[in-house]
Design a protein around this motif. Structure first.
Motif, PDB file in Angstrom:
ATOM      1  N   ARG B  96       0.885  -1.177   0.000  1.00  0.00           N
ATOM      2  CA  ARG B  96       0.000   0.000   0.000  1.00  0.00           C
ATOM      3  C   ARG B  96       0.912   1.212   0.000  1.00  0.00           C
ATOM      4  O   ARG B  96       1.918   1.243   0.731  1.00  0.00           O
ATOM      5  CB  ARG B  96      -0.872   0.026   1.256  1.00  0.00           C
ATOM      6  N   TYR B  98       1.121   5.758  -1.021  1.00  0.00           N
ATOM      7  CA  TYR B  98       0.517   6.979  -1.514  1.00  0.00           C
ATOM      8  C   TYR B  98       1.260   7.382  -2.790  1.00  0.00           C
ATOM      9  O   TYR B  98       2.455   7.103  -2.937  1.00  0.00           O
ATOM     10  CB  TYR B  98       0.645   8.109  -0.493  1.00  0.00           C
ATOM     11  N   ALA B  99       0.566   8.042  -3.675  1.00  0.00           N
ATOM     12  CA  ALA B  99       1.208   8.554  -4.888  1.00  0.00           C
ATOM     13  C   ALA B  99       0.807   9.999  -5.102  1.00  0.00           C
ATOM     14  O   ALA B  99      -0.316  10.400  -4.780  1.00  0.00           O
ATOM     15  CB  ALA B  99       0.809   7.716  -6.100  1.00  0.00           C
ATOM     16  N   LEU B 100       1.748  10.762  -5.601  1.00  0.00           N
ATOM     17  CA  LEU B 100       1.480  12.129  -6.041  1.00  0.00           C
ATOM     18  C   LEU B 100       1.848  12.226  -7.518  1.00  0.00           C
ATOM     19  O   LEU B 100       2.864  11.667  -7.950  1.00  0.00           O
ATOM     20  CB  LEU B 100       2.320  13.159  -5.267  1.00  0.00           C
ATOM     21  N   VAL B 112       0.687  20.060  -8.655  1.00  0.00           N
ATOM     22  CA  VAL B 112       0.505  18.727  -8.081  1.00  0.00           C
ATOM     23  C   VAL B 112      -0.918  18.323  -8.450  1.00  0.00           C
ATOM     24  O   VAL B 112      -1.891  18.864  -7.914  1.00  0.00           O
ATOM     25  CB  VAL B 112       0.733  18.715  -6.560  1.00  0.00           C
ATOM     26  N   ARG B 113      -1.022  17.429  -9.405  1.00  0.00           N
ATOM     27  CA  ARG B 113      -2.305  17.165 -10.048  1.00  0.00           C
ATOM     28  C   ARG B 113      -3.191  16.200  -9.284  1.00  0.00           C
ATOM     29  O   ARG B 113      -4.397  16.158  -9.496  1.00  0.00           O
ATOM     30  CB  ARG B 113      -2.061  16.580 -11.441  1.00  0.00           C
ATOM     31  N   GLY B 114      -2.576  15.350  -8.482  1.00  0.00           N
ATOM     32  CA  GLY B 114      -3.418  14.374  -7.821  1.00  0.00           C
ATOM     33  C   GLY B 114      -2.687  13.650  -6.717  1.00  0.00           C
ATOM     34  O   GLY B 114      -1.468  13.521  -6.732  1.00  0.00           O
ATOM     35  N   SER B 115      -3.468  13.211  -5.750  1.00  0.00           N
ATOM     36  CA  SER B 115      -3.004  12.385  -4.642  1.00  0.00           C
ATOM     37  C   SER B 115      -3.796  11.092  -4.718  1.00  0.00           C
ATOM     38  O   SER B 115      -5.015  11.123  -4.877  1.00  0.00           O
ATOM     39  CB  SER B 115      -3.260  13.120  -3.327  1.00  0.00           C
ATOM     40  N   LEU B 117      -4.280   6.814  -3.439  1.00  0.00           N
ATOM     41  CA  LEU B 117      -4.022   5.691  -2.540  1.00  0.00           C
ATOM     42  C   LEU B 117      -3.963   4.443  -3.413  1.00  0.00           C
ATOM     43  O   LEU B 117      -4.900   4.166  -4.166  1.00  0.00           O
ATOM     44  CB  LEU B 117      -5.146   5.568  -1.507  1.00  0.00           C
ATOM     45  N   ALA B 138      -8.078   7.766  -6.620  1.00  0.00           N
ATOM     46  CA  ALA B 138      -7.730   9.187  -6.504  1.00  0.00           C
ATOM     47  C   ALA B 138      -8.454   9.802  -5.324  1.00  0.00           C
ATOM     48  O   ALA B 138      -9.654   9.587  -5.135  1.00  0.00           O
ATOM     49  CB  ALA B 138      -8.102   9.914  -7.794  1.00  0.00           C
ATOM     50  N   ASP B 139      -7.720  10.553  -4.519  1.00  0.00           N
ATOM     51  CA  ASP B 139      -8.344  11.304  -3.438  1.00  0.00           C
ATOM     52  C   ASP B 139      -9.311  12.330  -4.033  1.00  0.00           C
ATOM     53  O   ASP B 139      -9.111  12.837  -5.141  1.00  0.00           O
ATOM     54  CB  ASP B 139      -7.282  12.024  -2.609  1.00  0.00           C
ATOM     55  N   GLY B 140     -10.362  12.626  -3.272  1.00  0.00           N
ATOM     56  CA  GLY B 140     -11.322  13.634  -3.701  1.00  0.00           C
ATOM     57  C   GLY B 140     -12.462  13.074  -4.521  1.00  0.00           C
ATOM     58  O   GLY B 140     -13.374  13.801  -4.908  1.00  0.00           O
ATOM     59  N   ARG B 141     -12.371  11.774  -4.783  1.00  0.00           N
ATOM     60  CA  ARG B 141     -13.410  11.131  -5.596  1.00  0.00           C
ATOM     61  C   ARG B 141     -14.145  10.140  -4.708  1.00  0.00           C
ATOM     62  O   ARG B 141     -13.531   9.397  -3.951  1.00  0.00           O
ATOM     63  CB  ARG B 141     -12.730  10.419  -6.762  1.00  0.00           C
ATOM     64  N   ARG B 142     -15.453  10.152  -4.769  1.00  0.00           N
ATOM     65  CA  ARG B 142     -16.241   9.149  -4.044  1.00  0.00           C
ATOM     66  C   ARG B 142     -16.989   8.333  -5.075  1.00  0.00           C
ATOM     67  O   ARG B 142     -17.911   8.844  -5.715  1.00  0.00           O
ATOM     68  CB  ARG B 142     -17.235   9.814  -3.081  1.00  0.00           C
TER      69      ARG B 142
ATOM     70  N   ASP C  75     -10.003  14.335   1.817  1.00  0.00           N
ATOM     71  CA  ASP C  75      -9.029  13.239   1.892  1.00  0.00           C
ATOM     72  C   ASP C  75      -7.704  13.867   2.286  1.00  0.00           C
ATOM     73  O   ASP C  75      -7.205  14.771   1.601  1.00  0.00           O
ATOM     74  CB  ASP C  75      -8.897  12.522   0.544  1.00  0.00           C
ATOM     75  N   PRO C 105     -10.147  18.103  -1.368  1.00  0.00           N
ATOM     76  CA  PRO C 105     -11.595  18.165  -1.133  1.00  0.00           C
ATOM     77  C   PRO C 105     -12.327  17.347  -2.200  1.00  0.00           C
ATOM     78  O   PRO C 105     -11.759  17.040  -3.255  1.00  0.00           O
ATOM     79  CB  PRO C 105     -11.904  19.650  -1.285  1.00  0.00           C
TER      80      PRO C 105
END
Lengths: 143, 143, 143
Positions: B96, B98-100, B112-115, B117, B138-142, C75, C105
């Motif tokens: 597991r 994290y990626a940026l 920085v386009r995205g964070s 998991l 992608a963080d920020g997406r549900r 996140d 967000p």
């Protein structure tokens, strides 16, 4: 499955953490930073017409850089990551890594000022690593 | 105090550094990147209706991605960090991290386009690791 | 060339990856996070008038923080890097590392909210590491 030992890999990670911290913060010590380079070291930055040749040229340059950062009231951090280490037959190491430059002015907010692709040639000297050549290329620049 | 050896942990760090560099830069090599996945690998991204199944689907997708980045004139870097590695009894690894995603257009400034998991299943093949399954959210997406 | 073994260095990397993931994501578990601190642990943040003393104070604070992040629909990721580890004669560890706080967000875009300089004192307990003292100082602040 690797061509370098875990000890070499983590030593290089620790070396970089210690090296860069030497020029980051209120107790920045450009002289100690210069000592992490060999006397004949070369520092090459894409976009600069000439590389810095020799520890004294590197020392003068980093002193200027550290003074500029202090004058601007910035907290400046260099992050190194995505490290690749290859061992040479002569016991030296070739490394490739990404770097981010993160600057926070007093009161913020922070800015990620640059992304760089870096290559080092590290040589063993007196039981520690020293940089014999560092080449850094800023993303977004076509030289 | 750990359940993986330092050698396994640093091998995975080095594997990721080499893998991602294969698609970053002027000499990006999507085919070499595809070879870091098993033939039956699955690449699953949150938000995509269907995962990519098989190395050829993954190859086609990354070729498209690399071409798009080149066409946009971007320097694109993937940073992996905060790595957790767990060994399975069969010799495979669950990771597991994290990626940026950091993109710099010509002339800057970077973004920085995205964070993200990420979770991988890594299997040993012919003395190296290969990705059998990669799931990125992608963080920020549900979803 | 180092004063810590690769195993110790990678164990600390893995410890941090697991520790911080405990409070990041939909399944955040502030209680499990609090257990990564000793009962008498001290958490010291530059800018706070008083440190948090004791695991229960730390637990209350992180619960509040996690609830606030959830309420804001963020996140949130903590990245630790540029890790330096020094072993003490008593078997404990002193670490220094940089941290970035990355918040996304719902719908994005992400923001890198802070850069921090951190120092930990880690002690071995029951075959794992625990934090006895954590001191974090946000860049851009002069206390």
């Amino acid at each position: 499955m690797s061509d370098v030992s875990a000890q070499v890999y983590t030593d290089v990670q620790q070396f970089y953490a210690r090296q860069m911290n030497l020029i980051e913060g209120a107790d920045a010590d450009p002289d100690a930073w210069a000592e992490t380079f060999t006397e004949d070291a070369v520092f090459e930055a894409g976009g600069q017409p000439e590389p810095q040749v020799g520890r004294e040229a590197i020392r003068a340059s980093v002193r200027e850089g550290v003074a500029g950062i202090a004058a601007a009231g910035l907290d400046f951090r260099h992050w190194f990551g995505m490290l690749d280490v290859t061992a040479e037959p002569d016991g030296s190491l070739r490394t490739r890594y990404y770097a981010l430059a993160v600057a926070t002015p007093r009161g913020g907010p922070l800015g990620v000022r640059g992304s760089l692709l870096c290559h080092d040639h590290l040589v063993p000297r007196d039981g520690r690593w020293q940089v014999r050549r560092r080449s850094v290329a800023a993303d977004g620049r076509r030289d």
